[in-house]
Scaffold this motif. Structure first.
Motif, mmCIF file in Angstrom:
data_model
loop_
_atom_site.group_PDB
_atom_site.id
_atom_site.type_symbol
_atom_site.label_atom_id
_atom_site.label_comp_id
_atom_site.label_asym_id
_atom_site.label_seq_id
_atom_site.Cartn_x
_atom_site.Cartn_y
_atom_site.Cartn_z
ATOM 1 N N HIS A 1 17.357 -37.224 -35.135
ATOM 2 C CA HIS A 1 17.588 -38.357 -34.220
ATOM 3 C C HIS A 1 16.697 -38.206 -32.985
ATOM 4 O O HIS A 1 16.274 -37.104 -32.634
ATOM 5 C CB HIS A 1 19.058 -38.413 -33.794
ATOM 6 N N GLU B 1 22.587 -40.994 -33.011
ATOM 7 C CA GLU B 1 23.307 -39.837 -33.564
ATOM 8 C C GLU B 1 24.307 -39.310 -32.545
ATOM 9 O O GLU B 1 25.405 -38.883 -32.895
ATOM 10 C CB GLU B 1 22.299 -38.747 -33.933
ATOM 11 N N HIS C 1 16.493 -28.655 -37.032
ATOM 12 C CA HIS C 1 17.245 -28.864 -35.782
ATOM 13 C C HIS C 1 17.382 -27.536 -35.043
ATOM 14 O O HIS C 1 17.426 -26.477 -35.659
ATOM 15 C CB HIS C 1 18.633 -29.428 -36.112
ATOM 16 N N PHE D 1 27.719 -31.526 -35.363
ATOM 17 C CA PHE D 1 27.525 -32.426 -36.499
ATOM 18 C C PHE D 1 26.082 -32.909 -36.479
ATOM 19 O O PHE D 1 25.378 -32.776 -35.473
ATOM 20 C CB PHE D 1 28.535 -33.580 -36.507
ATOM 21 N N HIS D 2 25.632 -33.422 -37.616
ATOM 22 C CA HIS D 2 24.241 -33.898 -37.729
ATOM 23 C C HIS D 2 24.185 -35.054 -38.714
ATOM 24 O O HIS D 2 25.104 -35.236 -39.521
ATOM 25 C CB HIS D 2 23.338 -32.759 -38.246
ATOM 26 N N ASP D 3 23.103 -35.795 -38.664
ATOM 27 C CA ASP D 3 22.929 -36.897 -39.608
ATOM 28 C C ASP D 3 22.954 -36.398 -41.052
ATOM 29 O O ASP D 3 23.375 -37.112 -41.966
ATOM 30 C CB ASP D 3 21.618 -37.630 -39.309
HETATM 31 MN MN MN Z 1 23.296 -33.995 -34.614
#
Ligand code: MN
Ligand code: HGY
Ligand code: MN
Ligand code: MN
Length: 424
Positions: free
Chosen positions: A92, A137, A206, A371-373
């Protein structure tokens, strides 16, 4: 064995860092300790400018840009079999209001860097590779988070978010339309799996946003999965009154009831093992005057746990717990985000481990607390994530930092993983 060694070698630490620093100028802020950070929230003019910059870099190397109805941005590298299901990689571009220069945006720039390196090395891939930037996001300006990836995955009906407002009364729908209007020159595409092909695989690079890799001196985090998250909004409605004349015994004081509710929630969320995460961090009070009793309070709940059973049991008890604790105010509790724990696919975690080993990098398997996409891609296709260390584990804070070298190591692993998956 190193797949595409010359692509790995073509990853440029300097080019990646330079792009990140250029993007960090868009919404630059200074943290309490003087650290450079960003405030570039979803669907702001700054977000639009940042997207234009990335589209320019992508088109300059021959990628084609397209945008779907949620504003998810795709930068496509054609494969030798264009009809083949694509490999997606990205993250994001939106930041927290007091965010860092790497959360999210590095994953988009790393994917661009990896694809550029593959092309410069002349590596043909069977499958198309699409660099993706997911809309909203963070969910800090407009809740929930992961709107773009959830809609792409057919997880939520996008029209339910149209009327969501930010602190200034702007609606998500209006801001999304402004973004799409500003990108009317970019080709449109259908919404994810609703209208398009399922991806063949998804990989997200990430920053770790925690201290583990740095503490253990490890180069690469092979992310095994993501814990579950649930968000709630609590709205208390009392009655404003004069701080000097209204008897406390008859007040309908929304702040006092918020305190009662949070104390009760702290008891519900007690966890001696310190695994559970319970956070109240956004509170809006009205009329917000020191000598007028608070009439309304809205506060957010962010609750996380790796075990779905705990997420369900404790999360489902939140509404009743709040309602039992509140004495004098009206109460409304609404759930705004519900992401189940996910486990990543061995095809992807294995590829990441092989790439790190082939490149002589230390690697460790670890779960993601953030959390992540990627969480919403798991039901669609084999998915996984690559972490690089975060200094002192700090994130969602301008002090967030990863070094050019650390980020380049992540991009080189990503380049090899994409080369492997795009030819599988
Ligand atoms: Mn994320
Ligand atoms: O809150 C999260 O976990 C994500 O980083 N936005
Ligand atoms: Mn992020
Ligand atoms: Mn974040």
């Amino acid at each position: 064995r190193t797949v595409a060694p010359n692509a790995v070698a073509a990853v440029s630490e300097a080019r990646q860092w330079d792009r990140l620093m250029k993007l960090a100028q868009l919404g630059a802020i200074t943290g309490a300790d003087g650290s450079p950070g960003v405030n570039r929230q979803a669907l702001t003019p700054l977000d639009r400018t940042a997207r234009r910059l990335v589209v320019g870099w992508a088109e300059a190397i021959g990628l084609t840009a397209s945008v779907d109805m949620l504003g998810n941005l795709f930068l496509r590298h054609e494969g030798t079999e264009p009809g083949a299901a694509p490999v997606l990689s990205g993250s994001h571009m939106d930041s927290q209001p007091a965010g860092g220069r790497f959360d999210g945006i590095w994953g988009v720039i790393a994917a661009l860097e990896a694809v550029q390196a593959l092309r410069e090395a002349g590596i043909a891939t069977k499958r198309p590779i699409e660099v993706v930037a997911w809309t909203n996001e963070e969910g800090s300006r407009f809740a929930p988070g992961c709107m773009g990836s959830m809609a792409f995955a057919g997880h939520s009906a996008p029209d339910t978010w149209d009327a969501v407002t930010d602190g200034e009364g702007m609606t998500f729908g209006a801001e999304l339309r402004a973004l799409l209007d500003s990108e009317a020159d970019l080709p449109r595409r259908g919404l994810g799996v609703v209208d398009g092909p399922k991806p063949h695989a998804y990989v997200e690079a990430h920053i770790e946003q925690g201290p583990i890799l740095e503490d253990e001196g490890i180069d690469i985090g092979v992310v095994t999965g993501i814990q579950g998250s649930r968000w709630f909004l609590v709205e208390l409605t009392g009655e404003s009154a004069h701080a000097g004349t209204s008897p406390v015994s008859t007040r309908r004081d929304a702040v006092q009831d918020m305190v009662r509710a949070i104390n009760a929630l702290n008891a519900l969320m007690e966890d001696p093992t310190d695994v559970l995460r319970f956070t109240v961090a956004r509170i809006e009070v009205a009329p917000n005057s020191s000598n007028s009793v608070a009439e309304t309070v809205r506060f957010t709940i962010d609750f996380r746990h790796p075990d779905a059973a705990v997420l369900t049991a404790r999360g489902d008890a939140i509404e009743a717990t709040v309602k039992a604790a509140v004495k004098n105010c009206g109460v409304a509790v609404t759930e705004r985000f519900h992401a189940l724990p996910v486990a990543f696919a061995p095809e992807v975690t294995g590829a990441i481990e092989r790439a790190a080993a082939a490149q002589g990098l230390s690697a460790e398997r670890m779960p993601s607390g953030a959390f992540h996409d990627a969480q919403f891609m798991v039901p669609l296709c084999p998915s996984g994530m690559i972490f690089v260390p975060s200094r002192r584990g700090i994130s969602h804070n301008p002090a967030e930092y990863s070094s050019p070298e650390q980020l380049a190591k992540g991009a080189r692993v990503l380049a090899q993983v994409l080369a492997e998956l795009a030819n599988s």
